[in-house]
Enzyme design. Structure first.
Site, PDB file in Angstrom:
ATOM      1  N   ARG A   1       1.420  14.414  13.461  1.00 19.24           N
ATOM      2  CA  ARG A   1       1.925  14.146  12.115  1.00 19.24           C
ATOM      3  C   ARG A   1       1.981  15.382  11.212  1.00 19.24           C
ATOM      4  NH1 ARG A   1      -0.403   8.429  10.046  1.00 19.24           N
ATOM      5  NH2 ARG A   1       1.518   8.405   8.868  1.00 19.24           N
ATOM      6  N   PRO A   2       2.884  16.292  11.516  1.00 15.98           N
ATOM      7  CA  PRO A   2       3.006  17.488  10.679  1.00 15.98           C
ATOM      8  C   PRO A   2       3.621  17.183   9.309  1.00 15.98           C
ATOM      9  CG  PRO A   2       4.726  17.453  12.347  1.00 15.98           C
ATOM     10  CD  PRO A   2       3.874  16.247  12.595  1.00 15.98           C
ATOM     11  N   VAL A   3       3.616  18.186   8.417  1.00 14.57           N
ATOM     12  CA  VAL A   3       4.244  18.006   7.100  1.00 14.57           C
ATOM     13  C   VAL A   3       5.369  19.027   6.892  1.00 14.57           C
ATOM     14  CG1 VAL A   3       2.272  16.920   5.958  1.00 14.57           C
ATOM     15  CG2 VAL A   3       2.469  19.416   5.953  1.00 14.57           C
ATOM     16  N   ASP A   4       5.858  19.601   8.006  1.00 17.65           N
ATOM     17  CA  ASP A   4       6.888  20.637   7.897  1.00 17.65           C
ATOM     18  C   ASP A   4       8.126  20.170   7.125  1.00 17.65           C
ATOM     19  OD1 ASP A   4       7.090  18.929  10.188  1.00 17.65           O
ATOM     20  OD2 ASP A   4       8.717  20.174  10.948  1.00 17.65           O
ATOM     21  N   LEU A   5       8.498  18.907   7.282  1.00 17.37           N
ATOM     22  CA  LEU A   5       9.713  18.428   6.607  1.00 17.37           C
ATOM     23  C   LEU A   5       9.526  18.330   5.101  1.00 17.37           C
ATOM     24  CD1 LEU A   5      10.832  15.683   9.151  1.00 17.37           C
ATOM     25  CD2 LEU A   5      11.581  18.066   8.972  1.00 17.37           C
TER      26      LEU A   5
ATOM     27  N   ASP B   1       4.644   0.235  12.079  1.00 16.64           N
ATOM     28  CA  ASP B   1       3.400  -0.318  11.535  1.00 16.64           C
ATOM     29  C   ASP B   1       3.182  -1.784  11.918  1.00 16.64           C
ATOM     30  OD1 ASP B   1       2.808   2.095  10.423  1.00 16.64           O
ATOM     31  OD2 ASP B   1       3.231   1.536   8.350  1.00 16.64           O
TER      32      ASP B   1
ATOM     33  N   CYS C   1      -4.345  13.226  12.767  1.00 23.62           N
ATOM     34  CA  CYS C   1      -4.926  11.912  12.525  1.00 23.62           C
ATOM     35  C   CYS C   1      -4.851  11.131  13.819  1.00 23.62           C
ATOM     36  CB  CYS C   1      -4.214  11.187  11.399  1.00 23.62           C
ATOM     37  SG  CYS C   1      -2.727  10.373  11.892  1.00 23.62           S
TER      38      CYS C   1
ATOM     39  N   ARG D   1      -8.642   0.022   4.563  1.00 22.34           N
ATOM     40  CA  ARG D   1      -7.699   0.961   3.956  1.00 22.34           C
ATOM     41  C   ARG D   1      -6.387   0.252   3.621  1.00 22.34           C
ATOM     42  NH1 ARG D   1      -6.303   5.863   7.437  1.00 22.34           N
ATOM     43  NH2 ARG D   1      -4.973   6.031   5.619  1.00 22.34           N
TER      44      ARG D   1
ATOM     45  N   ARG E   1      -3.501  11.118   4.556  1.00 26.69           N
ATOM     46  CA  ARG E   1      -2.332  12.001   4.616  1.00 26.69           C
ATOM     47  C   ARG E   1      -1.408  11.875   3.410  1.00 26.69           C
ATOM     48  NH1 ARG E   1       0.204  14.199   8.503  1.00 26.69           N
ATOM     49  NH2 ARG E   1       2.120  13.352   7.655  1.00 26.69           N
TER      50      ARG E   1
ATOM     51  N   LYS F   1       0.840  -1.207   0.000  1.00 24.69           N
ATOM     52  CA  LYS F   1       0.000   0.000   0.000  1.00 24.69           C
ATOM     53  C   LYS F   1       0.875   1.256   0.000  1.00 24.69           C
ATOM     54  CE  LYS F   1      -1.727   1.630   4.028  1.00 24.69           C
ATOM     55  NZ  LYS F   1      -1.421   3.062   4.263  1.00 24.69           N
ATOM     56  N   ASN F   2       1.830   1.306   0.926  1.00 24.89           N
ATOM     57  CA  ASN F   2       2.597   2.539   1.078  1.00 24.89           C
ATOM     58  C   ASN F   2       3.499   2.809  -0.121  1.00 24.89           C
ATOM     59  OD1 ASN F   2       1.337   3.013   3.457  1.00 24.89           O
ATOM     60  ND2 ASN F   2       3.073   2.479   4.775  1.00 24.89           N
TER      61      ASN F   2
ATOM     62  N   ILE G   1       8.322   6.335  16.944  1.00 20.19           N
ATOM     63  CA  ILE G   1       8.026   7.092  15.715  1.00 20.19           C
ATOM     64  C   ILE G   1       6.817   8.012  15.902  1.00 20.19           C
ATOM     65  CG2 ILE G   1       7.582   6.934  13.215  1.00 20.19           C
ATOM     66  CD1 ILE G   1      10.218   5.626  13.911  1.00 20.19           C
TER      67      ILE G   1
HETATM   68  C1  UD1 Z   1       4.831   6.524   6.434  1.00 26.28           C
HETATM   69  C2  UD1 Z   1       3.841   5.401   6.246  1.00 26.28           C
HETATM   70  C3  UD1 Z   1       3.277   4.968   7.597  1.00 26.28           C
HETATM   71  C4  UD1 Z   1       4.409   4.623   8.561  1.00 26.28           C
HETATM   72  C5  UD1 Z   1       5.411   5.770   8.625  1.00 26.28           C
HETATM   73  C6  UD1 Z   1       6.639   5.433   9.469  1.00 26.28           C
HETATM   74  C7  UD1 Z   1       2.893   5.893   4.072  1.00 26.28           C
HETATM   75  C8  UD1 Z   1       1.702   6.278   3.292  1.00 26.28           C
HETATM   76  N1  UD1 Z   1       2.760   5.849   5.395  1.00 26.28           N
HETATM   77  O1  UD1 Z   1       4.109   7.623   6.975  1.00 26.28           O
HETATM   78  O2  UD1 Z   1       2.453   3.818   7.390  1.00 26.28           O
HETATM   79  O3  UD1 Z   1       3.871   4.404   9.842  1.00 26.28           O
HETATM   80  O4  UD1 Z   1       5.867   6.108   7.311  1.00 26.28           O
HETATM   81  O5  UD1 Z   1       7.259   4.303   8.991  1.00 26.28           O
HETATM   82  O6  UD1 Z   1       3.935   5.554   3.526  1.00 26.28           O
HETATM   83  N2  UD1 Z   1       7.270  14.087  10.784  1.00 26.28           N
HETATM   84  C9  UD1 Z   1       7.435  15.422  11.060  1.00 26.28           C
HETATM   85  N3  UD1 Z   1       7.330  16.301  10.016  1.00 26.28           N
HETATM   86  C10 UD1 Z   1       7.065  15.906   8.734  1.00 26.28           C
HETATM   87  C11 UD1 Z   1       6.893  14.543   8.471  1.00 26.28           C
HETATM   88  C12 UD1 Z   1       7.015  13.652   9.533  1.00 26.28           C
HETATM   89  O7  UD1 Z   1       7.678  15.824  12.195  1.00 26.28           O
HETATM   90  O8  UD1 Z   1       6.977  16.753   7.842  1.00 26.28           O
HETATM   91  C13 UD1 Z   1       7.377  13.095  11.898  1.00 26.28           C
HETATM   92  C14 UD1 Z   1       6.103  12.286  12.105  1.00 26.28           C
HETATM   93  O9  UD1 Z   1       5.180  12.983  12.933  1.00 26.28           O
HETATM   94  C15 UD1 Z   1       6.645  11.036  12.727  1.00 26.28           C
HETATM   95  C16 UD1 Z   1       7.998  10.849  12.026  1.00 26.28           C
HETATM   96  O10 UD1 Z   1       8.326  12.126  11.514  1.00 26.28           O
HETATM   97  O11 UD1 Z   1       6.851  11.213  14.095  1.00 26.28           O
HETATM   98  C17 UD1 Z   1       8.010   9.836  10.922  1.00 26.28           C
HETATM   99  O12 UD1 Z   1       6.944  10.081  10.035  1.00 26.28           O
HETATM  100  P1  UD1 Z   1       7.022   9.743   8.466  1.00 26.28           P
HETATM  101  O13 UD1 Z   1       8.152   8.803   8.235  1.00 26.28           O
HETATM  102  O14 UD1 Z   1       7.001  11.011   7.709  1.00 26.28           O
HETATM  103  O15 UD1 Z   1       5.668   8.994   8.248  1.00 26.28           O
HETATM  104  P2  UD1 Z   1       4.724   9.077   6.982  1.00 26.28           P
HETATM  105  O16 UD1 Z   1       5.535   9.264   5.748  1.00 26.28           O
HETATM  106  O17 UD1 Z   1       3.604  10.029   7.252  1.00 26.28           O
END
Ligand code: UD1
Length: 422
Positions: free
Chosen positions: A123-127, A308, A118, A400, A94, A22-23, A330
């Site tokens: 789970r921010p998207v700042d990065l 996961d 969620c 899902r 997301r 899926k991912n 995580i």
């Molecule tokens: C992906 C997977 C999810 C899995 C996760 C970790 C998909 C669709 N989903 O989620 O199933 O659980 O990897 O293996 O592939 N973070 C920030 N800022 C950001 C992005 C992330 O602070 O901009 C933090 C998150 O809150 C979290 C950590 O970084 O604590 C890791 O998250 P991330 O690896 O980005 O997870 P996803 O890509 O959302």
């Protein structure tokens, strides 16, 4: 809303085919936005998240045709006529944020709704945004949307992720393929889904080196072309079904499974006394007699133990002989399955990011509620080991990420059925 009823106590014997990830599929699909030539994915999983991404791409003007009952996705982004990913779709999933990098890279502008919170934390998207800024993107946050521009096109740059993020690495990797010059992504995610994305992009003509390591170097090209790519095996579905015989007893061969996808997890199964054997068709997991041993788990980015699989591993530890400590590194708030497992007689103490599980001889069936995708399958696994009937409600979370769970487990002798509600 559908429920799943599990009657525990039967050993499992047989084989389970593992689907495409899926991912991986959720990041390979937006890659179609990078090219005006067709991208075809084979071995796609049939899941509601994939339908949501299909809907999102279609809303942007891409064509997505599902063939062979959804296992093949034929996509074309020849006529992108909308560059706004709407809140109504993005809030459902997301991974929608993954259209941002490709649209921006190809056409120099994109507007994407912020995903919001969620169930498993902020789970921010700042990065994602900071990595794109390092490639020259100009970003503005307005009314809950990210407005992104790169008037003269993106430019290669160096970005070091302060923490490992799978999604942000994927967004930056896709964007960098069409940026002018060289991009270096440091502290990049090393997950197999990243490697799969890089392989697909390379087939489309991208110049990428170092995928699967912490440093990925991308030499931008002017355009990408079409390709056909098989989605990598779903390591989380694989790990989940490897846990089924571990928890219920018996022996199950997971077809298509490969050790390198689940090495850290398989090591823990082995330490718990469950045998994992590589066969020429996949991985065969066997638990013969008695309870498994308690093992401690710390979730980490790949190649560590995946977050996961934490909920599912907790289900196994609920019946282990001894006490295990599971540390979630995580995501905050990813123990919502614990109170539900406790309704089934599990003994779990949660303190912040640590859960201490004291194994009990036998769980007892109970009505429980799924709170997120992996939590829901952990309750089904627990149900396989429980005495009596477990009714898992709110299984739309399950749909899902897992296709045909009832069929796959049922074929190995589990007593499991879906009750449809209209
Ligand atoms: C992906 C997977 C999810 C899995 C996760 C970790 C998909 C669709 N989903 O989620 O199933 O659980 O990897 O293996 O592939 N973070 C920030 N800022 C950001 C992005 C992330 O602070 O901009 C933090 C998150 O809150 C979290 C950590 O970084 O604590 C890791 O998250 P991330 O690896 O980005 O997870 P996803 O890509 O959302």
């Amino acid at each position: 809303m559908d429920s799943i009823i599990v009657r525990g106590g039967s050993e499992l014997h047989g084989e389970i085919p593992i689907a495409g990830a899926k991912n991986a599929c959720l990041t390979l699909m937006p890659a179609t936005l990078l090219s005006d030539e067709p991208l075809t994915l084979t071995n796609a999983p049939r899941l509601s998240d994939i339908r949501t991404m299909t809907e999102l791409l279609q809303s942007l003007g891409a064509e997505v045709t599902s063939l062979q009952s959804g296992q093949v996705l034929a996509m074309s982004s020849h006529d992108l006529n909308n560059h706004t990913a709407d809140y109504d779709i993005v809030r459902k999933m997301r991974a929608s944020i993954l259209v941002l990098g490709p649209m921006l890279a190809r056409d120099g502008h994109a507007v994407v709704s912020l995903p919001g919170g969620c169930a498993i934390g902020a789970r921010p998207v700042d990065l994602h945004l900071r990595a794109l800024e390092a490639l020259g993107a100009e970003l503005e946050l307005k009314d809950g949307y990210v407005h992104a521009k790169a008037p003269g096109g993106l430019k290669g740059g160096t970005f070091e992720f302060p923490l490992v993020s799978v999604g942000a690495t994927e967004n930056a990797l896709m964007a960098a393929t069409l940026a002018k010059g060289t991009t270096v992504l440091k502290n990049a995610a090393r997950e197999p889904e990243i490697v799969d994305l890089a392989r697909c992009l390379q087939k489309m003509g991208a110049q990428i080196e170092g995928e699967g390591s912490g440093t990925i170097t991308i030499q931008g090209v002017d355009r990408l072309h079409g390709a056909t790519h098989p989605v990598v095996t779903d390591r989380i579905e694989l790990g989940t079904y490897m846990l089924a015989p571990a928890i219920a007893g018996g022996s199950v061969e997971c077809l298509g499974g490969r050790m390198e996808l689940v090495a850290a997890f398989a090591e823990k199964l082995d330490a718990a006394g469950v045998s994992v054997e590589e066969t020429d068709r996949g991985l065969k997991v066997t638990r013969r007699n008695g309870r498994v041993d308690a093992v401690d788990v710390v979730t980490e980015p790949f190649p560590g133990f995946p977050t996961d699989l934490q909920a599912q591993m907790m289900a196994l530890m609920c019946t282990a002989a001894g006490t295990s400590v599971l540390e979630e590194k995580i995501f905050e708030n990813r123990f919502m399955h614990a109170p539900e497992l406790m309704r089934m007689g599990a003994q779990i103490d949660v303190h912040g990011g640590t859960a201490t599980v004291t194994g009990v001889e036998r769980l007892k069936g109970a009505p429980v509620m799924a709170t997120d995708l992996r939590a829901s399958v952990s309750l089904i696994l627990a149900g396989l080991a429980a005495e009596g009937e477990t009714v898992v409600s709110r299984v739309y979370h399950l749909d899902r990420g897992y296709e045909r769970v009832e069929e796959k487990l049922g074929a190995c002798g589990a007593h499991i059925e879906r009750v449809k509600e209209t």
